[in-house]
Design an enzyme around this catalytic site. Structure first.
Site, mmCIF file in Angstrom:
data_model
loop_
_atom_site.group_PDB
_atom_site.id
_atom_site.type_symbol
_atom_site.label_atom_id
_atom_site.label_comp_id
_atom_site.label_asym_id
_atom_site.label_seq_id
_atom_site.Cartn_x
_atom_site.Cartn_y
_atom_site.Cartn_z
ATOM 1 N N CYS A 106 -2.364 -0.276 7.577
ATOM 2 C CA CYS A 106 -1.635 0.984 7.442
ATOM 3 C C CYS A 106 -1.759 1.836 8.705
ATOM 4 O O CYS A 106 -0.789 2.484 9.115
ATOM 5 C CB CYS A 106 -2.110 1.731 6.211
ATOM 6 S SG CYS A 106 -1.642 0.878 4.679
ATOM 7 N N HIS A 125 0.858 -1.177 0.000
ATOM 8 C CA HIS A 125 0.000 0.000 0.000
ATOM 9 C C HIS A 125 0.901 1.237 0.000
ATOM 10 O O HIS A 125 2.045 1.195 0.476
ATOM 11 C CB HIS A 125 -0.884 0.030 1.242
ATOM 12 C CG HIS A 125 -1.953 -1.011 1.243
ATOM 13 N ND1 HIS A 125 -3.026 -0.960 2.105
ATOM 14 C CD2 HIS A 125 -2.119 -2.135 0.500
ATOM 15 C CE1 HIS A 125 -3.813 -1.998 1.888
ATOM 16 N NE2 HIS A 125 -3.276 -2.728 0.919
ATOM 17 N N GLU A 175 0.991 3.849 1.819
ATOM 18 C CA GLU A 175 1.486 4.233 3.144
ATOM 19 C C GLU A 175 2.668 3.370 3.574
ATOM 20 O O GLU A 175 3.669 3.870 4.084
ATOM 21 C CB GLU A 175 0.389 4.113 4.208
ATOM 22 C CG GLU A 175 -0.828 4.977 3.967
ATOM 23 C CD GLU A 175 -1.949 4.227 3.268
ATOM 24 O OE1 GLU A 175 -1.715 3.600 2.213
ATOM 25 O OE2 GLU A 175 -3.087 4.283 3.769
ATOM 26 N N CYS A 209 -6.272 1.806 5.901
ATOM 27 C CA CYS A 209 -6.847 0.538 6.364
ATOM 28 C C CYS A 209 -6.226 0.179 7.719
ATOM 29 O O CYS A 209 -5.343 0.871 8.226
ATOM 30 C CB CYS A 209 -6.574 -0.561 5.338
ATOM 31 S SG CYS A 209 -4.829 -1.041 5.234
#
Length: 148
Positions: free
Chosen positions: A85, A52, A54, A82
């Site tokens: 993260c 992801h 992040e 999410c």
């Protein structure tokens, strides 16, 4: 001189991710007005479910600073993080989290499990949501429209 537009930089990263066929999420990590790291989602390219935006930006910033603790750093991301993260943001000791669009299905900051409100969360950043929300949501809607 105008203030830097860090969410604009994150939105640009989201658009690069979209062009590569990735879910368009972009992230920038900043300390003292300097961009330390920026990334877009790369789960497909890297064949990595943890890639992801992040996570990639946190890894790059930690490598640049030589520390897993990103004290005094702020994270800008185009979509509400999410659970994975949000936990990584907490572990990194991010000072402030700025996010664009909320994510009622997968978000974990103001939606879902609300990770930072959990008694097991060790560090809670200051959180500022809905930053350039309409633009961030539009990038996602434009990406997913042909898929529906």
């Amino acid at each position: 001189m105008p203030a830097p537009d860090f969410m604009g930089t994150a939105l640009a990263q989201a658009k690069v991710a979209a062009e590569a066929g990735e879910v368009p999420v972009g992230c920038v990590i900043v300390r003292d007005g300097e961009v330390l790291a920026q990334a877009g989602n790369r789960t497909l390219r890297d064949r990595d479910p943890t890639a992801h935006a992040e996570i990639l930006a946190l890894r790059a910033a930690a490598a640049k600073l030589g520390s897993e603790r990103l004290i005094g750093c702020d994270l800008y991301v185009t979509l509400e993080p999410c659970t994975m993260c949000a936990a990584a943001i907490s572990f990194a000791r991010i000072r402030r989290l700025y996010f664009g669009a909320g994510d009622p299905k997968g978000g974990a900051v103001e939606s879902g499990v609300r990770f930072f409100s959990s008694p097991t969360c060790h560090h809670k950043p200051e959180v500022y949501g809905a930053i350039r929300e309409a633009e961030a949501a539009a990038v996602l809607k434009e990406f997913f429209a042909p898929k529906r």
